[in-house]
Design an enzyme around this catalytic site. Structure first.
Site, PDB file in Angstrom:
ATOM      1  N   ASP A   8      -5.018   6.066  -3.959  1.00  0.00           N
ATOM      2  CA  ASP A   8      -4.855   7.259  -4.006  1.00  0.00           C
ATOM      3  C   ASP A   8      -4.985   7.571  -5.520  1.00  0.00           C
ATOM      4  OD1 ASP A   8      -4.657   9.734  -3.117  1.00  0.00           O
ATOM      5  OD2 ASP A   8      -2.951   9.313  -1.806  1.00  0.00           O
ATOM      6  N   ASP A  54       0.934  -1.200  -0.035  1.00  0.00           N
ATOM      7  CA  ASP A  54      -0.175   0.100   0.025  1.00  0.00           C
ATOM      8  C   ASP A  54       0.789   1.260   0.022  1.00  0.00           C
ATOM      9  OD1 ASP A  54      -2.423   1.655   0.365  1.00  0.00           O
ATOM     10  OD2 ASP A  54      -1.916   1.802   2.439  1.00  0.00           O
ATOM     11  N   PHE A  79     -11.816  21.245  -7.713  1.00  0.00           N
ATOM     12  CA  PHE A  79     -11.098  20.139  -8.375  1.00  0.00           C
ATOM     13  C   PHE A  79     -11.774  18.952  -8.778  1.00  0.00           C
ATOM     14  CE2 PHE A  79      -8.138  16.430  -8.228  1.00  0.00           C
ATOM     15  CZ  PHE A  79      -7.206  16.868  -9.029  1.00  0.00           C
TER      16      PHE A  79
END
Length: 1046
Positions: free
Chosen positions: A678, A391, A543
């Site tokens: 992510d 990770d 964003f």
């Protein structure tokens, strides 16, 4: 197309993974998880439920009270090895087959089972205590009696639970109220989805408007929620208040949810529980813990089958040489029992005890403090890892953003020159003309701006273009209201959805321009002189993953100037800013350093320009068809010829020694894959920063694909690349695995490094499983969050890092470490030693058993193939226990190189990946040694004995014991004081026991010189040739490690 690949669609195999899993088993009604159904949940009234719901307990145990003993016994006897000994022991109840006392067969088997059951019981108890700790966490619950305390395990569907700031959400809830003035809260979700960005959550408007939290119990309202599923990014439901006038109905989405395993980052929240226990989103994304069996154990199991085959062959040959006379079938069984030592029962005991010793050594290693072994059955696995899947957030990185670089094109400021930036900002606000608008200054456009004004503009832009909100908290000296009024620095904390943004605002504060206040329509900045600058927020363009940029239009209250500020990724900003010759090059340089680069720009607008834009923007937002496209088009009309102000470089700080650890793993022949939830840019930056992707390595960023055709083209493009790292998103990965699973995995496995971003927990586990299936190699998964549990449990070796966000991953893992850097020593030293020692131990135990079996075969063949045992009673048990156990078992302390050398030369680990320490070749060598030594001892004893049979027993048995002790000495590479004690203790035990063995051995004969020289001669002939061969091998063909030990 010459290099096109003939891609075939994959026939998907049915998998029992968490996607099609409704419960713990196909008969999941047993655990209260039959058919998932939508539900109506009344606020504060758990008793008004329309169905049964599971208890809110976390359970990582493999067994329960009733299944423990049957489960452990089944896991033991499903292997051929143990089943064989059970049948062997049971056969002694048949009179015709009995060869000796019952205890000679049942005691060793009972000892094996006792050790196994004890070890499993200890692990289960530990697991239960860890789960109990999590289930016992106390929360506040709203009830008619006021606020009461309730354990996490006692929470039910319908309960109104209060969760404080920095507290874990205990169950899936609908967000009803918050203490925050702005009526929203932030959640940290990295334990659920691996994303570092904080998520904004909104309470139900109807309940947020209530005067107090206690009023939630006074209203008549309910939540209608969809059936439980694994989708953590979506939710459909409604909130209804029946006693309103008129009744209130509100739709609920993901924005109104608080999923379990997330952490409240701001304020105190109240929620109503809608899912518990096995129905939690986080639990449904976690696979059930499985009973892991090491590859080494499977290989040993395979060798025992070969030995059993040899046992059957030898027994048949013995009966065949008797010409199948008389009741030959009974003779076969007697010979099977007589040669049963060929398959050694002590092998299982020695290996199990060895595993316990290895686990203890890992736990006691002072260089990896805090390391815990939760699965003591697989320490050898650590010595043969080919793929490491890790990770990112909290494992490789600390999830702490630090501002590193400000680049203005002609000048760059690093950490060591921030005082210059500070002085430029200070001078900009201390000069009397600073507040004159640039447009009013004479010939301003023609005069080149000074460095000072350029720095000031860049810092001001960074301080304004963000979504950060400053929040003031009481600190014991100052209360909240006073702190807010005076903008007290010590009481201020920043809240935002992204830690990047917070780091930028903290940096502007450090250089003198501080964000002190913000609400929906305005922002306040404080200058180094203490002056407050007020800005009105006219528009915000947030964003998105598609636009990769965010913008804000503000009006400076002191000058009336309207400015459009924008920041974003260099790939999109390059086409928006005015032409320049440095942007692309500098972005590349900063990215290579592992920094996250943002391009900051601005554009001054006149009042007329802004009003024209606003009219078109409002019109676009009102349109029904293609709204998002029309809105984007209007915004893009502003995004032209913007003035490039600066580049910012932010670093997500790596955990200590991540780079050298990854370097060690790479040199050891381990391929590292990074699987993260992510964003793509963030994951790529971290991979470069951690040197997972080396500086001179090409990167192939896999395009976003949605169809089979697009996947085909992109795979063809990827196949043309050589020795390049792959970066792919979860969505594209899903498409590739759906249509071209085999081809994709074949190409990915050849990459030196792979980065998968936007991965769901289920996808992480799926990648691990595919690697195991496609390569047949061992995998190790490392993670620190609840979203990594599935991957950790699916891997052959799961390592949990104890992170800041709880212990969920470390509790579910086989091994738990406190830092990623400890992984290097865990694999290079402990993994390598465990595997090599277990291999040596298993081969030696097999050799010990084959020696005595060879002697029995020679004895039977000489005495007309009689099924009579050579050694009786205690001699047989003593041989594999007190006479040879200590020296043989002391091999678990042997090591070929020092731990420092193993860390310095990780290439030594690479040799183990081929499985050479325990292979058919080494097995065959030990079989030949055993046959040679057994034959020499037996024929030598028969040749040299004088008159009585009892002399054969004395000579052969003593020679056998001495040979075993000398063979241990021959095998040892580094002597440990316990090894010497073991050798001497065993010899002393044998000599001392001769007094009591007069039934089998002539005590007077063994004190004669004749006995001594015969035993010495036989022992020398059996061992000396092997010592000579070992010397010659070390002299002319030394192993790789011997060069490092000399």
């Amino acid at each position: 197309m010459t290099d096109s690949i003939p891609l075939q669609p994959v026939r998907r195999q049915k998998r029992h993974d968490s996607k099609n899993r409704n419960g713990c088993c196909p008969w999941s009604s047993c655990c209260g998880m039959g058919d998932f159904r939508p539900r109506t949940v009344w606020l504060g009234h758990p008793e008004k439920r329309d169905q049964r719901y599971p208890k809110n307990v976390i359970n990582n145990q493999k067994y329960n009270f009733f299944t423990f003993l049957p489960g452990v016994l089944f896991n033991q006897f499903k292997y051929f090895f143990n089943l064989y000994f059970l049948l062997l022991a049971c056969s002694q109840f048949v009179e015709e087959l009995r060869l000796g006392a019952l205890h000679t067969y049942w005691v060793p088997l009972g000892l094996v089972l006792f050790i196994t059951i004890t070890r499993e019981a200890i692990e289960e108890i530990r697991c239960y205590l860890r789960d109990k700790e999590v289930n016992s966490q106390v929360y506040s619950k709203l009830s008619k009696r006021g606020t009461v305390k309730v354990k996490s395990s006692g929470i039910q569907v319908g309960d109104l639970i209060i969760v404080e700031k920095n507290q874990r959400v205990p169950a899936d809830m609908i967000f009803l109220r918050t203490s925050e003035r702005n009526g929203s809260c932030f959640l940290r979700t990295d334990q659920l989805d691996g994303e570092t960005d904080w998520k904004l959550r909104l309470p139900v408007a109807c309940t947020q408007r209530l005067p107090t939290a206690a009023d939630l119990l006074q209203i008549r309202s309910f939540v209608y929620a969809e059936e439980p599923n694994i989708d953590i990014h979506n939710f459909i439901g409604t909130f209804t208040r029946e006693d309103g006038d008129p009744p209130v109905n509100e739709s609920l989405s993901i924005e109104n949810t608080l999923w379990a395993s997330t952490v409240v980052a701001s304020g105190t929240v109240v929620g109503v529980v809608i899912y518990t226990g096995k129905e939690l989103r986080s639990v449904m994304n976690t696979s059930n813990p499985r009973h892991k069996v090491g590859l080494f154990d499977l290989e040993v199991n395979c060798l025992t089958k070969i030995l059993f085959g040899a046992l059957v062959v030898v027994s048949l040959v013995m009966v065949a040489l008797q010409h199948f006379a008389g009741r030959w079938y009974l003779q076969i069984f007697r010979f099977l029992l007589l040669f049963s030592h060929i398959v050694p029962i002590s092998l299982r005991v020695n290996l199990d005890m060895g595993k316990m010793v290895f686990s203890w050594m890992i736990k006691k290693d002072s260089k990896i403090p805090g390391t815990v072994v939760r699965a003591s059955t697989i320490p050898e696995q650590l010595g043969r890892i080919s793929y490491l899947l890790t990770d990112k957030t909290g494992t490789l990185t600390q999830n702490e953003m630090v501002f590193r670089r400000l680049h203005l094109g002609t000048v760059a400021y690093g950490m060591d020159s921030m005082d210059e930036v500070q002085s430029h900002v200070f001078s900009a606000y201390t000069q009397p003309t600073h507040d004159l608008p640039a447009s009013r200054a004479p010939a301003a456009t023609k005069v080149r701006k000074t460095i000072s004004s350029r720095v000031h503009e860049a810092v001001k832009a960074i301080a304004l273009v963000h979504n950060v909100t400053p929040v003031y908290e009481a600190n014991g000296v100052t209360d909240q209201a006073e702190a807010e009024q005076h903008y007290e620095d010590t009481c201020r904390v920043y809240q935002a959805s992204s830690p990047d943004e917070v780091s930028l605002v903290q940096w502007t504060e450090s250089v003198g321009l501080t964000l002190v206040g913000r609400d929906q329509s305005s922002m306040q900045l404080r200058t180094p002189t203490g002056q407050i600058l007020n800005f009105t927020i006219l528009q915000i363009f947030p964003f998105t993953y598609e636009s990769k940029r965010m913008g804000i239009i503000v009006r400076d209250e002191s000058t009336g100037e309207i400015t459009f500020y924008m920041k974003g990724a260099d790939v999109v900003m390059a086409g928006i800013v005015q032409y320049n010759d440095w942007l692309e090059e500098e972005c590349g340089n900063m990215a290579r350093e592992g920094l996250r680069v943002l391009v900051v720009s601005k554009k001054s607008l006149t009042e007329e320009q802004y009003l024209d834009f606003e009219a078109r923007y409002v019109q676009a937002k009102l349109s029904v068809h293609d709204r998002s496209l029309k809105v984007a088009t209007v915004i893009e009309s502003l995004e032209m010829e913007m003035e490039l102000l600066c580049l910012t470089g932010v670093e997500d700080q790596l955990q200590t020694d991540v780079r050298p650890t990854l370097e060690i793993l790479r040199n050891a022949g381990i391929r590292v894959w990074m699987l993260t939830g992510d964003k793509l840019e963030t994951a790529t930056c971290t991979a470069k920063n951690a040197h997972l992707i080396t500086r001179n390595q090409d990167i192939h960023i896999f395009r976003q694909v949605t169809t089979r055709g697009e996947a085909h083209l992109e795979l063809n493009a990827f196949r043309r690349k050589h020795d390049c790292a792959l970066v792919i998103s979860g969505d594209s990965l899903e498409v590739c695995l759906k249509y071209y699973e085999y081809e994709f995995m074949e190409l990915a496995c050849q990459c030196p490094a792979v980065v998968c971003c936007r991965c769901t927990p289920t996808q992480k586990a799926q990648i691990v499983r595919l690697l195991q299936e496609r390569t047949g190699k061992l995998t190790c998964a490392v993670g620190d969050g609840g979203n990594d549990v599935s991957m950790i449990q699916e891997a052959d070796c799961g390592v949990g890092v104890e992170g800041k966000e709880g212990k969920q991953a470390s509790l579910a893992a086989d091994f738990s470490v406190t830092q990623f850097k400890h992984l290097g020593r865990l694999l290079m030293v402990h993994g390598r030693n465990s595997y090599k020692r277990s291999a040596a131990l298993s081969q030696f135990v097999i050799h010990r058993s084959l020696c005595i079996s060879t002697m029995q075969a020679v004895f039977s063949s000489v005495f007309y193939f009689a099924s009579v045992p050579l050694y009786q009673g205690f001699l047989v048990i003593g041989y594999s226990t007190i006479y040879t156990m200590f020296p043989v078992f002391s091999l678990v302390l042997d090591k070929d190189v020092k731990s420092e050398v193993a860390m310095l030369y990780p290439e030594l680990y690479k040799d183990l990946l081929k499985g050479r320490p325990l292979s058919f070749k080494t097995f065959l060598i030990w079989v030949l040694i055993s046959i040679y030594q057994g034959s020499i001892i037996m024929y030598g004893a028969m040749l040299l004995f004088e008159s009585e049979f009892v002399h054969i027993v004395a000579i052969s048995f003593t020679s056998l014991i001495l040979t075993e002790l000398l063979m241990v000495a021959l095998t040892v590479q580094t002597w440990h004081w316990l090894m010497i004690v073991g050798e001497l203790l065993s010899l002393a035990c044998y000599i001392a026991s001769l007094v009591f063995l007069h039934e089998f051995i002539d005590v007077y004969f063994i004190t004669t010189v004749s006995f001594l020289w015969k035993v010495t001669a036989i022992t020398l002939v059996s061992c000396l040739p092997l010592y000579i061969l070992k010397y010659l091998r070390r002299r002319f063909s030394p192993p790789s490690y011997s060069k490092l030990t000399s």
